[in-house]
Design a protein around this motif. Structure first.
Motif, PDB file in Angstrom:
ATOM      1  N   LEU A 225      13.913  10.819  39.397  1.00  0.00           N
ATOM      2  CA  LEU A 225      12.551  11.298  39.219  1.00  0.00           C
ATOM      3  C   LEU A 225      12.440  12.166  37.980  1.00  0.00           C
ATOM      4  O   LEU A 225      13.377  12.848  37.592  1.00  0.00           O
ATOM      5  CB  LEU A 225      12.131  12.106  40.450  1.00  0.00           C
ATOM      6  CG  LEU A 225      12.116  11.291  41.741  1.00  0.00           C
ATOM      7  CD1 LEU A 225      12.104  12.211  42.939  1.00  0.00           C
ATOM      8  CD2 LEU A 225      10.907  10.384  41.772  1.00  0.00           C
TER       9      LEU A 225
ATOM     10  N   LYS B 131       8.442  11.189  47.626  1.00  0.00           N
ATOM     11  CA  LYS B 131       9.532  10.214  47.495  1.00  0.00           C
ATOM     12  C   LYS B 131      10.844  10.840  47.966  1.00  0.00           C
ATOM     13  O   LYS B 131      11.657  10.184  48.624  1.00  0.00           O
ATOM     14  CB  LYS B 131       9.638   9.750  46.036  1.00  0.00           C
ATOM     15  CG  LYS B 131      10.637   8.616  45.833  1.00  0.00           C
ATOM     16  CD  LYS B 131      10.095   7.331  46.405  1.00  0.00           C
ATOM     17  CE  LYS B 131      10.930   6.082  46.234  1.00  0.00           C
ATOM     18  NZ  LYS B 131      12.336   6.160  46.209  1.00  0.00           N
ATOM     19  N   SER B 132      11.048  12.110  47.623  1.00  0.00           N
ATOM     20  CA  SER B 132      12.274  12.791  48.067  1.00  0.00           C
ATOM     21  C   SER B 132      12.354  12.834  49.580  1.00  0.00           C
ATOM     22  O   SER B 132      13.415  12.627  50.159  1.00  0.00           O
ATOM     23  CB  SER B 132      12.338  14.217  47.527  1.00  0.00           C
ATOM     24  OG  SER B 132      12.139  14.244  46.161  1.00  0.00           O
TER      25      SER B 132
ATOM     26  N   TYR C 145       4.110  13.121  44.080  1.00  0.00           N
ATOM     27  CA  TYR C 145       4.821  11.857  44.275  1.00  0.00           C
ATOM     28  C   TYR C 145       6.309  12.118  44.415  1.00  0.00           C
ATOM     29  O   TYR C 145       6.972  11.579  45.312  1.00  0.00           O
ATOM     30  CB  TYR C 145       4.557  10.906  43.112  1.00  0.00           C
ATOM     31  CG  TYR C 145       5.391   9.648  43.178  1.00  0.00           C
ATOM     32  CD1 TYR C 145       6.631   9.560  42.540  1.00  0.00           C
ATOM     33  CD2 TYR C 145       4.968   8.541  43.921  1.00  0.00           C
ATOM     34  CE1 TYR C 145       7.408   8.421  42.633  1.00  0.00           C
ATOM     35  CE2 TYR C 145       5.740   7.407  44.012  1.00  0.00           C
ATOM     36  CZ  TYR C 145       6.958   7.336  43.363  1.00  0.00           C
ATOM     37  OH  TYR C 145       7.737   6.213  43.459  1.00  0.00           O
ATOM     38  N   ASN C 146       6.833  12.949  43.510  1.00  0.00           N
ATOM     39  CA  ASN C 146       8.263  13.258  43.568  1.00  0.00           C
ATOM     40  C   ASN C 146       8.644  13.863  44.911  1.00  0.00           C
ATOM     41  O   ASN C 146       9.656  13.494  45.506  1.00  0.00           O
ATOM     42  CB  ASN C 146       8.641  14.244  42.449  1.00  0.00           C
ATOM     43  CG  ASN C 146       8.655  13.591  41.098  1.00  0.00           C
ATOM     44  OD1 ASN C 146       8.326  12.425  40.963  1.00  0.00           O
ATOM     45  ND2 ASN C 146       9.036  14.331  40.079  1.00  0.00           N
TER      46      ASN C 146
ATOM     47  N   ASN D  93      12.963  20.211  42.967  1.00  0.00           N
ATOM     48  CA  ASN D  93      13.913  19.838  41.931  1.00  0.00           C
ATOM     49  C   ASN D  93      15.180  20.686  42.004  1.00  0.00           C
ATOM     50  O   ASN D  93      16.067  20.550  41.180  1.00  0.00           O
ATOM     51  CB  ASN D  93      13.260  20.008  40.549  1.00  0.00           C
ATOM     52  CG  ASN D  93      14.043  19.320  39.462  1.00  0.00           C
ATOM     53  OD1 ASN D  93      14.826  18.416  39.735  1.00  0.00           O
ATOM     54  ND2 ASN D  93      13.869  19.747  38.227  1.00  0.00           N
TER      55      ASN D  93
ATOM     56  N   GLN E 174       6.604   6.061  37.549  1.00  0.00           N
ATOM     57  CA  GLN E 174       7.640   6.538  36.618  1.00  0.00           C
ATOM     58  C   GLN E 174       8.526   5.401  36.153  1.00  0.00           C
ATOM     59  O   GLN E 174       9.745   5.522  36.078  1.00  0.00           O
ATOM     60  CB  GLN E 174       8.494   7.622  37.298  1.00  0.00           C
ATOM     61  CG  GLN E 174       7.655   8.822  37.679  1.00  0.00           C
ATOM     62  CD  GLN E 174       8.476   9.914  38.320  1.00  0.00           C
ATOM     63  OE1 GLN E 174       9.672  10.010  38.118  1.00  0.00           O
ATOM     64  NE2 GLN E 174       7.821  10.755  39.104  1.00  0.00           N
TER      65      GLN E 174
ATOM     66  N   TRP F 141      10.567  15.291  36.233  1.00  0.00           N
ATOM     67  CA  TRP F 141       9.862  16.508  36.635  1.00  0.00           C
ATOM     68  C   TRP F 141       9.183  17.104  35.425  1.00  0.00           C
ATOM     69  O   TRP F 141       9.801  17.791  34.620  1.00  0.00           O
ATOM     70  CB  TRP F 141      10.832  17.515  37.238  1.00  0.00           C
ATOM     71  CG  TRP F 141      11.500  16.993  38.450  1.00  0.00           C
ATOM     72  CD1 TRP F 141      12.629  16.232  38.499  1.00  0.00           C
ATOM     73  CD2 TRP F 141      11.077  17.154  39.799  1.00  0.00           C
ATOM     74  NE1 TRP F 141      12.939  15.915  39.786  1.00  0.00           N
ATOM     75  CE2 TRP F 141      12.003  16.476  40.616  1.00  0.00           C
ATOM     76  CE3 TRP F 141      10.018  17.809  40.407  1.00  0.00           C
ATOM     77  CZ2 TRP F 141      11.893  16.426  42.000  1.00  0.00           C
ATOM     78  CZ3 TRP F 141       9.904  17.773  41.789  1.00  0.00           C
ATOM     79  CH2 TRP F 141      10.834  17.084  42.563  1.00  0.00           C
TER      80      TRP F 141
END
Lengths: 440, 471
Positions: A358, B408-409, B404-405, B364, A196, A360
């Motif tokens: 990030l 990573k979180s 990935y998010n 999220n 990203q 989304w």
């Protein structure tokens, strides 16, 4: 109190610290050049390896104890097996300087565009995540961070380019490590997407070549990968293992691990910009010593004099390595402070301060169906359990509101029952239903 | 009453759905058919033209006139009569809205009589037994041109400032309400919408009928869930219930808690959940906002009914879970975190990309992340293996990015634990690979053993002298 018997020459050597130490193969000379005969202030011996109630502490002065330590015993530890490793160590020390980044970043930016230590650390952790993602060895991470730091120390980069710089360093590192057989060939085509970094693959490639050029990677790589804390830790580790105390060393290290091993901890240390000013050898040795210390504490009972003696041997070996690596007492203690700070934060298992922003991305279908309750038309007014419902607060008698005006957003579409009777036919009944009634 | 089961009076009962759908024109249904003879409706004077002393009587006459039913299936018959009735109804709507003192005692039963005559009818059987609300247009009520005025009139009547529940309750009784509830099965969404508002007002105004209405709605739902799985008005009834639940007094009565667990939760298991899921989720969330201690039974119930073969339902469930987590109290969260995140972990690993996507989008949500962070020692080990495994296995690019998010979180949340889990996972994988290899080697050895034993047997046979030779 015995004063440390360090010659003036030795002291000058420590301060200047960059010359190659002529280490002769013979054990005795080694012991002398290690300066075991005299221990200077602030070095490893100051670390609390030994519990207060143990025998050595009873002498009240640990330095004195080390002083009286049998050199001959020490010499025995320096076996033939360690010689090649020692030689490697010396060579590495000699070359170390060209790989020191000496990066000094501000803590907070006066202008939005300058790179702070927080930004650099955030990028380092992104690289660490990428290394885990692609299942690559640690070499890649250390090499990448080395490139990144040195590049940052040489060029003034804007904050918005940081992601590009860090990810390009990463791909360059993968290339270089693969060249030296340290990792398999990895397909990094999706690197731009995954990281990203808001760059295209083309951007990354261009930045890669710039970094390679600036850091003269191709010329240096002919002789090997950059000297990083990892390479030094490996050398120290193998030296310890090949010594007589190899087994004890492993045992102590394992006892002090408490979860992640020393290699993972080293990664964490290098990701923190507090440590980017130190030489890689210093960082490696400091971390090794902290872990040994933790191991010693974990091993607990030190009433056993034999164990004590062995532990002291470990300590003195570490001192030895410090001397060979030309690490001054001062730099050791400063680095020790920094590493301890980083490790205590890590052990505290707290949230990291530098979080990646990030993105989304959702598919269209899922985005439409995200929250079921959002899709509800305007709800009926509440009926209190023990009270009668009064109509006055119910319908907004707002006169003739045409269906085109009343729907502000697609999901709202209130119940369009018209107040004015003669417009009854205009009621658009399909609008009040949840969208399911008329899918596209 | 509601239509049930299959058609039997078609010429070709095995006709395909495609052939049934041949007629494209908007379908209309009604169970009202023409009267014996043509009804001549006498045109009466306008109410506004008559002195106020005579208005009540004229009002009643007009109401009685409107009790006459017309056949809308035939578009050409009785056009004049239909027009007269329509105009009268329209006039009555205006009269009752603007007039003061029009709701005198004698008028109440007449109004109810007129309404009953028009509304209460047997609903026609469904024209399309495989009605798919997302694809097909609903069958509309043919007599809507009159019915809509009747409903409008009814509503104005109930909402009128002159309306007196004390008198009203004599005519709006349990029998009336029961017949009203039956109408909720109408296929016409406009009718159901009116019914929703009407019943809402009746519930609001007649405290004496409330328990009865709740009980009847329960019966409808239970029949729907456990017997027929067909009822068109579930969504509308749930909307009314939403406004009722919103007004519950604390502490909640046992009856209400019972309703949540025995009726609302089982409503999740029906196949056509999509028709009313939004309203159902709203009701559930309202309950939890009223009484957070109900969280555990709700989540346990949802997990029990978690869809195993229908991915669309799974996505809906995940949406509902997110709504619930949005309002959950941290103490309640701790009670349900383990089973819930085990399910979420399974959803993340689902091969249906929408399910995985919806589950991953939880990462999220700031509030959910803060709850996870507080309890990361428990939750991370549960979810991590799925995330890590799918990051290597999944086919969909959007999911890969979301994975990935999520990873990573986690890494940012607790690096130490993350590192431990990575090492543990890799070690476990290596052990698995080793075990697999050992298993294969074992089979290899076994097969060799068999081969050897066979060849030994053959050798033995060959070595023996032929004992018997049959000639």
């Amino acid at each position: 109190m015995v004063k440390p018997r360090v010659s003036r020459q030795a002291r000058r050597r420590h301060r200047g610290g960059k010359k190659v130490v002529e280490v002769e193969v013979k054990g005795l000379n080694m012991a002398h050049s290690c300066g075991v005969t005299g221990v200077s202030e602030g070095d490893i011996s100051r670390m609390d390896f030994v519990q207060p109630n143990s025998i050595p502490a009873q002498t009240q002065d640990f330095t004195q104890f080390v002083d009286t330590f049998d050199i001959a015993t020490m010499e025995q530890n320096l076996s033939e097996a360690m010689l090649p490793a020692l030689k490697q160590l010396e060579e590495a020390i000699a070359m170390e300087d060209q790989f020191v980044a000496n990066l000094q970043l501000p803590s907070s930016g006066n202008d939005k565009n300058c790179i702070t230590d927080g930004i650099r650390d955030g990028s380092a952790h992104v690289l660490r995540c990428l290394k885990v993602w692609y299942d690559l060895p640690s070499d890649v991470l250390f090499t990448a961070i080395n490139y990144m730091d040195r590049f940052l120390s040489k060029m003034k980069i804007q904050a918005k380019h940081m992601a590009c710089v860090s990810v390009s360093s990463f791909s360059l590192a993968v290339q270089q490590v693969a060249l030296h057989g340290g990792c398999p060939e990895t397909d990094l085509r999706d690197l731009a997407l995954i990281s990203q970094s808001k760059c295209t693959s083309g951007d990354l490639q261009r930045m890669e070549s710039i970094i390679a050029l600036k850091l003269d990677v191709n010329r240096v790589s002919a002789s090997g990968l950059p000297a990083t804390p990892l390479s030094f830790l490996r050398l120290y580790h193998s030296l310890f293992l090949s010594s007589d105390m190899g087994v004890l060393f492993q045992k102590t290290l394992a006892a002090g691990a408490q979860g992640p091993d020393i290699w993972q901890r080293l990664e964490i240390v290098v990701c923190d910009s507090k440590c980017s000013v130190f030489r890689p050898s210093v960082i490696a040795l400091v971390l090794l010593c902290t872990q040994l210390q933790a191991g010693v504490e974990a091993l607990g009972d030190q009433a056993d004099p034999a164990l004590c003696a062995q532990l002291v041997q470990l300590v003195s070996f570490a001192v030895c390595l410090q001397k060979v690596s030309q690490i001054s007492a001062a730099s050791f203690s400063i680095c020790l402070e920094a590493v301890n700070e980083v490790m205590s934060k890590y052990n505290a298992q707290a949230q990291m301060p530098h979080r990646q922003r990030l993105v989304w991305k959702l598919s269209h279908r899922t985005r439409r169906l995200l929250r079921p309750i959002d899709r509800l038309a305007a709800q009926l007014p509440t009926i209190e359990e023990h009270k009668q419902f009064t109509v006055s607060e119910s319908r907004p008698r707002s006169g003739s509101v045409s269906s085109e005006e009343s729907s502000e957003s697609e999901k709202e579409e209130p119940c369009n029952r018209k107040v004015s009777g003669d417009k009854a036919e205009q009621m658009h009944w399909y609008k009040i239903q949840p969208p399911m009634y008329h899918e596209e | 009453m509601s239509a049930s089961g299959a058609f039997v009076d078609r010429i070709d009962p095995w006709g395909s759905k495609a052939s049934l759908k041949k007629k494209k024109k908007k379908s209309q249904g009604s169970s009202r058919y023409r009267n014996a003879g043509e009804m001549e409706l006498q045109a009466l004077p306008y109410l506004k033209d008559v002195p106020s002393t005579e208005q009540e009587e004229l009002f009643i006459r007009k109401l009685r006139q409107c009790c006459v039913a017309f056949d809308f299936m035939d578009p050409v018959t009785d056009l004049k009569g239909k027009e007269v009735k329509r105009n009268t109804l329209s006039e009555l709507v205006d009269y009752i809205t603007s007039g003061r003192g029009v709701l005198t005692d004698p008028v109440y039963p007449e109004i109810i009589k007129m309404i009953s005559a028009n509304l209460f009818r047997t609903l026609p059987p469904s024209e399309n037994p495989d009605f798919d609300p997302e694809e097909d247009d609903p069958t509309l009520e043919a007599s809507w041109p009159h019915l809509q005025f009747v409903y409008e009139f009814f509503l104005r009547f109930l909402e009128s400032t002159d309306f007196q529940p004390a008198i009203g309750k004599k005519v709006i009784d349990q029998k009336f309400v029961l017949q009203l509830l039956d109408l909720f099965d109408s296929e016409d969404p406009r009718e159901r919408d009116f019914l929703k508002t009407v019943l809402h007002r009746i519930y609001g105004k007649f405290l004496g009928l409330r328990a009865f209405i709740r009980k009847q709605i329960n019966n409808i739902f239970l029949r729907f869930v456990y017997e027929t799985e067909h009822f068109n008005g579930v969504g509308e009834l749930l909307e009314i219930l939403g406004s009722i639940i919103n007004g519950f007094a604390l502490p909640l009565k046992a009856e209400h808690k019972q309703f949540l667990v025995k009726v609302l939760i089982p409503l999740h298991k029906v196949k056509c959940l999509g028709l009313y899921h939004a309203q159902l989720a709203y009701c559930v969330v309202q309950f939890l906002e009223k009484d957070p201690t109900l969280t555990e039974p709700v989540i346990q119930g949802l997990l029990k009914y978690w869809p195993k073969t229908c991915s669309q339902k799974e996505v809906m469930f995940l949406g509902e879970i997110e709504e619930i987590l949005d309002v959950i109290e941290p103490t309640q969260f701790v009670k349900i975190q383990e089973p819930l995140f085990r399910q979420i972990s399974r959803c993340v690993a689902s091969h249906h990309f929408q399910v995985a996507e919806r589950a991953l989008y939880f990462w999220n949500n700031e509030y959910i992340m803060s709850l996870i962070e507080e309890n990361n020692q428990v939750i991370m080990p549960i979810v991590f293996p799925s995330l890590y495994r799918m990051s290597k296995e999944h086919w969909n690019q959007t999911i890969i990015a979301l994975l990935y998010n999520a990873l990573k979180s986690f890494m940012e949340m607790n690096s130490k634990l993350f590192d431990e889990l990575t090492t543990a996972y890799k070690a476990e994988r290596q052990r698995e690979v080793k075990r697999k290899k050992e298993r294969e080697e074992l089979w290899q050895r076994l097969s060799e053993l068999e081969v050897n034993s066979q060849s030994n047997k053959e050798q033995q046979l060959n070595n023996k002298e032929p004992q018997l030779i049959f000639k």
